[in-house]
Structure formats: C-alpha cells, structure tokens
Design a protein around this motif. Sequence first.
Motif, PDB file in Angstrom:
ATOM      1  N   HIS C   2       0.835  -1.206   0.000  1.00 38.67           N
ATOM      2  CA  HIS C   2       0.000   0.000   0.000  1.00 38.67           C
ATOM      3  C   HIS C   2       0.870   1.256   0.000  1.00 38.67           C
ATOM      4  CE1 HIS C   2      -3.425  -2.513   0.600  1.00 38.67           C
ATOM      5  NE2 HIS C   2      -2.969  -2.979   1.738  1.00 38.67           N
ATOM      6  N   GLY C   3       0.217   2.356  -0.121  1.00 40.95           N
ATOM      7  CA  GLY C   3       0.928   3.624  -0.192  1.00 40.95           C
ATOM      8  C   GLY C   3       1.780   3.880   1.043  1.00 40.95           C
ATOM      9  N   TYR C   4       1.298   3.329   2.187  1.00 38.61           N
ATOM     10  CA  TYR C   4       2.008   3.664   3.427  1.00 38.61           C
ATOM     11  C   TYR C   4       3.157   2.705   3.741  1.00 38.61           C
ATOM     12  CZ  TYR C   4      -0.855  -0.008   5.703  1.00 38.61           C
ATOM     13  OH  TYR C   4      -1.469  -1.187   6.047  1.00 38.61           O
ATOM     14  N   HIS C  60      -2.066   7.335   0.307  1.00 39.41           N
ATOM     15  CA  HIS C  60      -3.116   6.608  -0.427  1.00 39.41           C
ATOM     16  C   HIS C  60      -3.410   7.300  -1.762  1.00 39.41           C
ATOM     17  CE1 HIS C  60      -6.634   4.118  -1.081  1.00 39.41           C
ATOM     18  NE2 HIS C  60      -7.402   5.192  -1.186  1.00 39.41           N
ATOM     19  N   CYS C  64      -2.364   4.285  -4.194  1.00 42.53           N
ATOM     20  CA  CYS C  64      -3.531   3.470  -4.596  1.00 42.53           C
ATOM     21  C   CYS C  64      -4.447   4.240  -5.572  1.00 42.53           C
ATOM     22  CB  CYS C  64      -4.324   3.052  -3.363  1.00 42.53           C
ATOM     23  SG  CYS C  64      -3.302   2.404  -2.035  1.00 42.53           S
ATOM     24  N   LYS C  79     -12.448   4.179  -6.694  1.00 45.50           N
ATOM     25  CA  LYS C  79     -11.334   4.478  -5.760  1.00 45.50           C
ATOM     26  C   LYS C  79     -11.414   5.944  -5.279  1.00 45.50           C
ATOM     27  CE  LYS C  79      -8.353   1.675  -5.214  1.00 45.50           C
ATOM     28  NZ  LYS C  79      -8.331   0.560  -4.219  1.00 45.50           N
ATOM     29  N   ALA C  83     -12.104   7.283  -1.479  1.00 42.70           N
ATOM     30  CA  ALA C  83     -11.204   8.268  -0.825  1.00 42.70           C
ATOM     31  C   ALA C  83     -12.022   9.465  -0.322  1.00 42.70           C
ATOM     32  CB  ALA C  83     -10.128   8.731  -1.803  1.00 42.70           C
TER      33      ALA C  83
ATOM     34  N   TYR D  34      -5.453  -2.563   4.313  1.00 43.13           N
ATOM     35  CA  TYR D  34      -5.778  -1.517   3.330  1.00 43.13           C
ATOM     36  C   TYR D  34      -5.916  -0.138   4.008  1.00 43.13           C
ATOM     37  CZ  TYR D  34      -8.195   0.757  -0.585  1.00 43.13           C
ATOM     38  OH  TYR D  34      -8.553   1.611  -1.603  1.00 43.13           O
ATOM     39  N   CYS D  35      -5.328   0.873   3.392  1.00 40.53           N
ATOM     40  CA  CYS D  35      -5.262   2.241   3.949  1.00 40.53           C
ATOM     41  C   CYS D  35      -6.639   2.724   4.441  1.00 40.53           C
ATOM     42  CB  CYS D  35      -4.788   3.241   2.907  1.00 40.53           C
ATOM     43  SG  CYS D  35      -3.655   2.639   1.682  1.00 40.53           S
TER      44      CYS D  35
END
Lengths: 93, 93, 93, 93
Positions: C2-4, C60, C64, C79, C83, D34-35
């Motif tokens: 994931h982004g993090y 994120h 993502c 998506k 968000a 998941y974020c």
Amino acid sequence: MHGYTDNKDDHLRRLRRIEGQVRGLARMVENDEYCIDVLTQISAATRALQSVSLNLLDEHLKHCVSQAVAEGGTTADDKIAEASNAIARLVRS
Amino acid sequence: MHGYTDNKDDHLRRLRRIEGQVRGLARMVENDEYCIDVLTQISAATRALQSVSLNLLDEHLKHCVSQAVAEGGTTADDKIAEASNAIARLVRS
Amino acid sequence: MHGYTDNKDDHLRRLRRIEGQVRGLARMVENDEYCIDVLTQISAATRALQSVSLNLLDEHLKHCVSQAVAEGGTTADDKIAEASNAIARLVRS
Amino acid sequence: MHGYTDNKDDHLRRLRRIEGQVRGLARMVENDEYCIDVLTQISAATRALQSVSLNLLDEHLKHCVSQAVAEGGTTADDKIAEASNAIARLVRS
C-alpha cells in the motif's frame, strides 16, 4: 438580556464579514476560480464561524449558566446539560 | 474548466442558502434570541459549508487531480500534495 | 503493498507514541489529576491521530488512487469515491 | 476531588478501550491492511476520544465551574475563562 448582549456589535460585525465571505465564495465559483482557492476560503469562513460560536459560548457560560448555577437545583443542572449539548454539537460540526 | 464546473448551479444554490443562514444569524443576534439557539444555527451553517467543501474536493480529485496523475511526474506529485494540504486545512478548520 | 508501506516504521512509531499518550491519560484519571489538564492531553492525542490520518491519506492518493486513475474507468471512479468518503469521515470526526 | 471522580471507572474503561483501538491500528499497519480500513478505525478512535472529552467537560462544568461560580468574583471568571479555552482547543483539535 443574554450573555452576548454587551458584545452585540462585535458579533454583528463578524457575522456581516462572514456573510461577505460566503458571497465572495459564490463569486469565486461563478468566475470558475481554482477549486483549491475556493476550498481555502471555505476553511477561512468556517474558522470565522467557529470564533463567533466560541465567543457566544464563553458569554453564555459567564452569564446565563452562572445565573442558573446561582439559583441551583434543576435550573442549574438543566442549563449545564444544555450547554454541554451545544458544546458537543460544536465539536462534531 | 474545473471539476466543479458541471455542478456549478448546485454549489451556487448551496452557497446562497448558507449566505441566507448567516444573515439569519445576524437577525437572531439583533433580536436578542437565546444564545443556545444561535449556537445551534451556527453549527448548521458550519456543516453546510463542510458539505460544499467535500463536494468540491471530490470533484477536484475526479477532475484536476486525475488529469495531473495521467500526466505523471512532478505535475502529479504537486497536484496531490496540494490536495493533501487542502484536506489538512479542512480537517483542522 | 500500500501507499504507506514505505513509511510503515514512521506510522508505527507515531501509533506507539499515541498508545502511550492514551495510557498516560488513564494514569492522569487514576491519579485524580485536574480535568482541564486531562482535556489538554486528550486534544494532543486527537491531533496526533489526525496527523497519522493525513499522512496515510496523502500516501493513499499518491499510490492506490493514482494507480486506479491510471487504469481509468470504474476502477478510478470507485477508488476516488472511496477516498472522498474517507475524507468526509475524517472531517466529521 | 474533581467532577469526574464519581465516573472514574467509566472514564478508565473507555480509555482502556481506546488504548486497545490504537494498538489495533498498529497491528493493522504491521499487517499491511488496506489504507482506507486503517483510516476508518482512526476516525472511530478519534470519536471515542471526543466522547471522553465531552463527558469530562460536562462533569467539570457541573462540579468545578459551578463551585467557582458559587464563590463568585475572579475565581468564577478565571474558571470560566479556563473552561472556554479548553472548549476552544477541543473544537479546533
């Protein structure tokens, strides 16, 4: 008379400025200004509304709630419960 | 053209309503209405401003940020950083 | 991934610190410390949680959401909607 | 003795639960969850902290502020100013 009566002019001046800020937001949208710039101004108007709330609350505690507390009993309990609910709405808005 | 251009009328309608709410707040203060009632209306106006922000942000992500991401490189990085800063201001206002 | 994921250690370090802050709040209550001091520390823990959220959201968007936008179509739309809902929850919490 | 002393167990129970929530967040990050799911749980922990604050504030108004108002003079003014500042921090966190 309420807690805010002594500061009525200040509240009215702030509210007029916020009214102008909101009118300015409509102009920005009409003129297709960039989204982020509109968002920045909305945050500013929100913070200005918040300041009016916090001032009104402070005066309400000093005046209306304090008077009720001096009376005591259910008058005090009801007034404090009412203030706490207003604070909860403010925190969650 | 920005993300919100397609929904411009909706944004303008909401902003006009919020402008009316703020004018209504000034009337309440002028008429010495009860502090808690004024606070309740301020929370309502704040939430209405928040909704305008969240709609604008959603459209910004769909339109401006997505376009920048399609371009890639620093254009995308800058646009996302700008959006993240706007989100932070929104969260903290 | 994931982004993090790249900043996992930083997130874990912040979360451990917040966990310690919350444990510290319990100690303050156990020790009958003054209400306002406890409230001040709660505001600090809340802001720390907010920072973790804003960092996660930024990553994120960069990772993502950008990947989904590159794919385009409903993948991107879903998506971004997801968000935007997360941002709305963050703004209203 | 403070306003919250009577409800100490409830506050401690809530704070322990929040401590567990924050520990759970660290586990989610460690497990690369998941974020958006992590963000959702952070919003839940933030709201839980907010509830503890609002309860503490209500008890503080009922107890400490009411006592100070009964004393009157600068004791009351200082206590209300202190409460108003705590409310402002809470609103802006």
